[in-house]
Enzyme design. Structure first.
Site, PDB file in Angstrom:
ATOM      1  N   ASP A  39     -13.209  15.447  40.791  1.00  0.00           N
ATOM      2  CA  ASP A  39     -12.772  14.305  40.328  1.00  0.00           C
ATOM      3  C   ASP A  39     -12.994  13.267  41.329  1.00  0.00           C
ATOM      4  O   ASP A  39     -12.451  13.431  42.582  1.00  0.00           O
ATOM      5  CB  ASP A  39     -11.307  14.583  39.925  1.00  0.00           C
ATOM      6  CG  ASP A  39     -10.896  13.574  38.881  1.00  0.00           C
ATOM      7  OD1 ASP A  39     -10.903  12.229  39.104  1.00  0.00           O
ATOM      8  OD2 ASP A  39      -9.988  13.822  38.021  1.00  0.00           O
TER       9      ASP A  39
ATOM     10  N   SER B 188      -5.022  13.146  32.933  1.00  0.00           N
ATOM     11  CA  SER B 188      -5.202  11.858  33.273  1.00  0.00           C
ATOM     12  C   SER B 188      -4.104  10.922  33.393  1.00  0.00           C
ATOM     13  O   SER B 188      -2.988  11.298  33.348  1.00  0.00           O
ATOM     14  CB  SER B 188      -6.478  11.412  32.381  1.00  0.00           C
ATOM     15  OG  SER B 188      -6.991  10.303  33.119  1.00  0.00           O
TER      16      SER B 188
ATOM     17  N   HIS C 275     -14.291  13.687  36.665  1.00  0.00           N
ATOM     18  CA  HIS C 275     -13.159  13.349  35.759  1.00  0.00           C
ATOM     19  C   HIS C 275     -13.135  13.963  34.188  1.00  0.00           C
ATOM     20  O   HIS C 275     -12.546  14.414  33.473  1.00  0.00           O
ATOM     21  CB  HIS C 275     -12.598  11.949  35.990  1.00  0.00           C
ATOM     22  CG  HIS C 275     -11.021  11.963  35.175  1.00  0.00           C
ATOM     23  ND1 HIS C 275     -10.191  12.347  35.829  1.00  0.00           N
ATOM     24  CD2 HIS C 275     -10.680  11.064  34.275  1.00  0.00           C
ATOM     25  CE1 HIS C 275      -9.032  11.996  34.946  1.00  0.00           C
ATOM     26  NE2 HIS C 275      -9.449  11.033  33.906  1.00  0.00           N
TER      27      HIS C 275
END
Lengths: 363, 363
Positions: free
Chosen positions: B308, B154, B337
């Site tokens: 995601d 991320s 995610h």
């Protein structure tokens, strides 16, 4: 409920609303369907449904099509997107009735309903309330007992499913586009977030705002969420805002998404968002979705949009599989849920092809 | 910047923060890397980086691995998820340095920095600021000139990409997991919406809140957005909250997502969200992403998560294709995610397989 044409009550008359008016959304008619006892236990008196018709009802009353409306749309955009000579919904063949959902801004809505049901005091509504109100209109005003097709997108799909489950004897064909029979947790959280964006604005004041400007900050946060959930990664990846003449993605969000929503009444939107969030045909069968969808006798084309972020194809497919004889017809689009706006010519082509085929199906 | 161990400045000392402390996230070390001149034109003096190390640096200093941190995580969860004997990141083979990003709450952050850079006066940071700070730490403290691997998820992937572009001579291998080299418009709007959810809370008061409770409403709206964007339709479709012992999807959102975020400092999060939103390695090449990624000499495995919602596989693939010799390794997960949290054992298996293969690649 008894349907009759009547002059609009005082609250629906002057001064005309700057957005919800005949010049912007008309011409449309208003029908008084009498009292509506809502699922939430309120009695809305003298409920007004705003509707338009296209084409002529045939003598045996078998060519009626009901079109429902979505969160951001009134009958006007449905006309523009779906109805026309040579189209699947051809007024030369069908008697097409487009009924604006309650709280659409046209017809009975929080912003135009007199006290004690005004504004924040307007009752919580359900998709089923809309469908029962529409049923009253269609049966009482035109004596319809059969609908060749019920079709609608998004919240209009929720109403379409509700129709097919609640009045199976009446609905011959149904085309829910980009919407669910029973809302998912994922979509419910999305709806909650949209509502919180507006309701958290101190200017919203529990729905007691006096002017749209007071709620603009909250409405812009609401727009800001639509920017990534209403559209989709594909839309921005391919810069599909460019052919529309926008200078950047941000320019598009302001010039297209904000331009659309900022004209609307926040309280009307909140009432609709609450309906959307709780949409669930299984309430008719004690929470048993299979049993509820098992009642459907219509020929159903379930039509999700390929890039929809909150009504994804797979969740639509799972519902479709519970409907006997139904078919899944995926609409390919890079506009996400906003594919519904039919900006892409290919979108309209697909919709027309599927609806034409559905309408040609013997039932 | 010069790195040295030093006692924490007053603001980093007593009273210990109820969440950002050694008991919760430690043991970790603090290094003073001196002054950091940020991209936004501020001088942060006596910048503290919080880090942990695992394993031993070999004599020729070729076995160092840098692990970066994400929006909601500190070095503690990175340890728990990635590091261990027999794992790809095995402390018996590698000298693993996990550096908490600036504004993580550990090390220099808005909530613990003295005036005049305290709270809302803390400078706007960039991903590049973090990477330059980490570079100072690694080169000055351990004299590193080579990293066997840079890996992070991320925002950690953003830092990983920034490392590979900014210091190509140093980075031998890189594994950006679930993140972009250059943020998309779609993801930028998502980040903006997250920030607005918090900043619109009157209790946030421009960052001048005195107590977390004052910002709870905004933080809960922030949580409410993560509920559908951090997770995904698949997560709710398969009721993956159930095996964790939650009674409903809402129970999960409160007991898992809110439980996580409500402990954190809102101002620290906002500073990070702003970095995330503007992450863009192409700023090193006048906006030319191809040129920037063309500088990378590391062997790169780009590892998006299949479900995601804001770093979708396709956008990651487009970046991967601009990196010579790189490979796309999609991590299959139904957690969206939040697959990053490695709740699914299969997630960890995939991560370890890819990282092991990457580390075994001769470069």
């Amino acid at each position: 409920m008894t349907a009759s044409d009547s002059p609009a009550p005082a609250a629906l008359q002057s001064p005309p609303h700057p957005y919800y008016n005949q010049a912007t959304h008309g011409p449309y008619e208003l029908a008084d369907i009498g009292d509506l006892v809502t699922d939430s236990g309120a009695t809305l008196r003298g409920v007004q449904l705003a509707y338009v018709t296209h084409g002529t009802l045939n003598p045996d009353k078998t060519n009626a099509v009901l079109m429902t409306t979505w969160y951001s749309g009134t009958s006007k955009i449905m006309e523009q997107i779906f109805v026309g000579p040579g189209r699947a919904l051809d007024p030369e063949k069908y008697f097409i009735v487009i009924v604006n959902q309650l709280s659409s801004g046209l017809g009975s809505s929080p912003h135009n309903t007199p006290a004690p049901w005004d504004g924040p005091n307007f009752p919580q509504l359900s998709i089923a309330d809309d469908v029962r109100a529409q049923h009253a209109l269609l049966t009482q005003k035109w004596g319809l007992s059969e609908l060749a097709l019920v079709v609608g997108g998004s919240m209009g799909a929720q109403q379409t499913y509700e129709w097919a489950v609640r009045y199976p004897e009446m609905v011959k064909r149904a085309a829910p586009i980009a919407g669910f029979a029973r809302n998912t947790d994922h979509d419910r959280f999305y709806g909650e977030s949209l509502m919180q964006a507006v309701k958290s604005d101190p200017g919203y004041a529990g729905g007691r705002y006096r002017d749209l400007r007071e709620v603009e900050a909250g409405m812009r946060r609401h727009v800001g969420i639509w920017a990534y959930m209403g559209l989709c990664p594909e839309f921005y990846r391919h810069q599909l805002w460019k052919p529309l003449g926008f200078a950047s993605a941000g320019d598009f969000v302001n010039g297209f998404v904000a331009a659309l929503f900022l004209q609307m009444d926040p309280g009307d939107l909140m009432c609709k968002a609450s309906k959307w969030q709780r949409g669930d045909v299984s309430l008719q069968s004690n929470g048993d979705l299979k049993a509820a969808l098992g009642r459907v006798t219509a020929k159903v084309f379930v039509m999700p949009i390929s890039t929809d972020q909150f009504f994804p194809v797979e969740d639509c497919r799972l519902e479709q599989q519970l409907i006997a004889g139904s078919e899944l017809r995926v609409i390919e689009s890079n506009w996400g849920h906003f594919g519904l706006f039919a900006v892409e010519p290919e979108y309209t082509t697909q919709i027309d092809r599927h609806l034409s085929e559905l309408l040609a199906t013997e039932v």
